[in-house]
Write an enzyme that holds these catalytic residues in place. Structure first.
Site, mmCIF file in Angstrom:
data_model
loop_
_atom_site.group_PDB
_atom_site.id
_atom_site.type_symbol
_atom_site.label_atom_id
_atom_site.label_comp_id
_atom_site.label_asym_id
_atom_site.label_seq_id
_atom_site.Cartn_x
_atom_site.Cartn_y
_atom_site.Cartn_z
ATOM 1 N N GLY A 101 0.843 -1.190 0.000
ATOM 2 C CA GLY A 101 0.000 0.000 0.000
ATOM 3 C C GLY A 101 0.877 1.238 0.000
ATOM 4 O O GLY A 101 2.004 1.198 0.508
ATOM 5 N N GLN A 161 3.153 9.928 0.830
ATOM 6 C CA GLN A 161 4.411 9.174 0.995
ATOM 7 C C GLN A 161 5.353 9.388 -0.187
ATOM 8 O O GLN A 161 6.527 9.021 -0.106
ATOM 9 C CB GLN A 161 4.131 7.679 1.131
ATOM 10 C CG GLN A 161 3.525 7.284 2.469
ATOM 11 C CD GLN A 161 3.418 5.777 2.575
ATOM 12 O OE1 GLN A 161 2.457 5.190 2.096
ATOM 13 N NE2 GLN A 161 4.415 5.154 3.164
ATOM 14 N N CYS A 189 5.898 -0.167 7.035
ATOM 15 C CA CYS A 189 5.570 1.042 6.282
ATOM 16 C C CYS A 189 6.790 1.443 5.460
ATOM 17 O O CYS A 189 7.905 1.485 5.986
ATOM 18 C CB CYS A 189 5.207 2.154 7.255
ATOM 19 S SG CYS A 189 4.795 3.705 6.451
ATOM 20 N N LEU A 190 6.593 1.764 4.174
ATOM 21 C CA LEU A 190 7.735 2.138 3.331
ATOM 22 C C LEU A 190 8.395 3.435 3.805
ATOM 23 O O LEU A 190 9.569 3.672 3.518
ATOM 24 C CB LEU A 190 7.305 2.273 1.867
ATOM 25 C CG LEU A 190 6.835 0.969 1.198
ATOM 26 C CD1 LEU A 190 6.458 1.217 -0.248
ATOM 27 C CD2 LEU A 190 7.890 -0.115 1.296
ATOM 28 N N HIS A 225 -4.458 1.758 7.339
ATOM 29 C CA HIS A 225 -3.080 2.273 7.455
ATOM 30 C C HIS A 225 -2.875 3.431 6.467
ATOM 31 O O HIS A 225 -2.313 4.478 6.823
ATOM 32 C CB HIS A 225 -2.101 1.116 7.188
ATOM 33 C CG HIS A 225 -0.649 1.488 7.187
ATOM 34 N ND1 HIS A 225 0.247 0.961 8.088
ATOM 35 C CD2 HIS A 225 0.079 2.311 6.384
ATOM 36 C CE1 HIS A 225 1.458 1.458 7.838
ATOM 37 N NE2 HIS A 225 1.375 2.280 6.802
ATOM 38 N N GLU A 226 -3.340 3.240 5.212
ATOM 39 C CA GLU A 226 -3.112 4.271 4.178
ATOM 40 C C GLU A 226 -3.989 5.505 4.411
ATOM 41 O O GLU A 226 -3.528 6.633 4.199
ATOM 42 C CB GLU A 226 -3.352 3.696 2.777
ATOM 43 C CG GLU A 226 -2.466 2.498 2.397
ATOM 44 C CD GLU A 226 -0.988 2.715 2.659
ATOM 45 O OE1 GLU A 226 -0.512 3.866 2.581
ATOM 46 O OE2 GLU A 226 -0.294 1.720 2.965
ATOM 47 N N HIS A 243 -2.360 7.648 6.830
ATOM 48 C CA HIS A 243 -1.345 8.513 6.198
ATOM 49 C C HIS A 243 -1.992 9.779 5.649
ATOM 50 O O HIS A 243 -1.476 10.886 5.841
ATOM 51 C CB HIS A 243 -0.670 7.799 5.017
ATOM 52 C CG HIS A 243 0.483 6.931 5.400
ATOM 53 N ND1 HIS A 243 1.569 7.400 6.109
ATOM 54 C CD2 HIS A 243 0.748 5.623 5.149
ATOM 55 C CE1 HIS A 243 2.437 6.411 6.286
ATOM 56 N NE2 HIS A 243 1.965 5.318 5.725
#
Ligand code: ZN
Length: 193
Positions: free
Chosen positions: A46, A51, A96-97, A138-139, A142
């Site tokens: 994701g 991000q 998480c990236l 999660h996204e 963000h």
């Protein structure tokens, strides 16, 4: 399609709430393509637009790309909103990236109802369960300027402190280019096999 740098979790763009998408134009379509490419190369499932430094309310998800058991298609969500959360909560490990090499257990509602727009400006409503529900939550966090470590128990947060301090200083290895909190680009120090 191009791989674009991912922003470090301590960069200010990840602490701001994103703006709604008002126009779906060529620039946005290219951004979506680049986000899918970047997420696949970085082995993520994701990715939210902020991000990659774009403070707009859109996210991409592709769980099936790395997970043979998951049969769902890649998903793009524009201006997503969670309409309802189940009372049932479950724990699962997240990564998480924007927070390289950190994984920890987060409690989240198991089932959610989400509404969003697709690239054809069509409104869609879905119910998501388990991993898909978790990735969407999660996204969307963000997009609202919230990072997953902010949802950890106080003890888990304390245990992560040193690791997070190193990430803030760019002292980590990642396989993809990242923008550090001060805006500098950090290129990969390790090659993917
Ligand atoms: Zn993330």
């Amino acid at each position: 399609m191009a791989v674009i740098p991912v922003y470090n979790c301590f960069h200010p763009v990840l602490k701001q709430k994103t703006e709604p998408v008002e126009n779906i134009d060529d620039e946005l379509v290219k951004l979506v393509d680049d986000m899918f490419d970047t997420m696949h190369k970085a082995e993520g499932i994701g990715l939210a637009a902020n991000q990659v430094g774009v403070s707009k309310s859109l996210l991409v998800i592709d769980i099936g790309y790395y997970n043979e058991k998951y049969k769902g298609p890649p998903i793009l969500m524009i201006n997503p909103v969670v309409k309802s959360f189940s009372d049932e909560i479950y724990e699962y490990e997240e990564g998480c990236l924007s927070i390289p090499n950190v994984r920890d257990v987060v409690e989240r509602p198991k089932i959610i109802q989400v509404s969003y727009y697709d690239l054809n400006q069509k409104e869609r409503n879905i119910e998501a369960d388990n991993l898909l529900s978790r990735v969407i939550q999660h996204e969307i966090d963000h997009l609202n300027g919230i990072l997953f470590f902010e949802r950890l128990t106080p003890l888990r947060k304390t245990l992560l402190k040193n690791k997070l301090r190193k990430i803030e200083k760019g002292q980590y290895e990642a396989d993809y280019p990242m923008i550090l909190p001060d805006g500098k680009l950090l290129n990969p120090t390790r090659k993917t096999v």
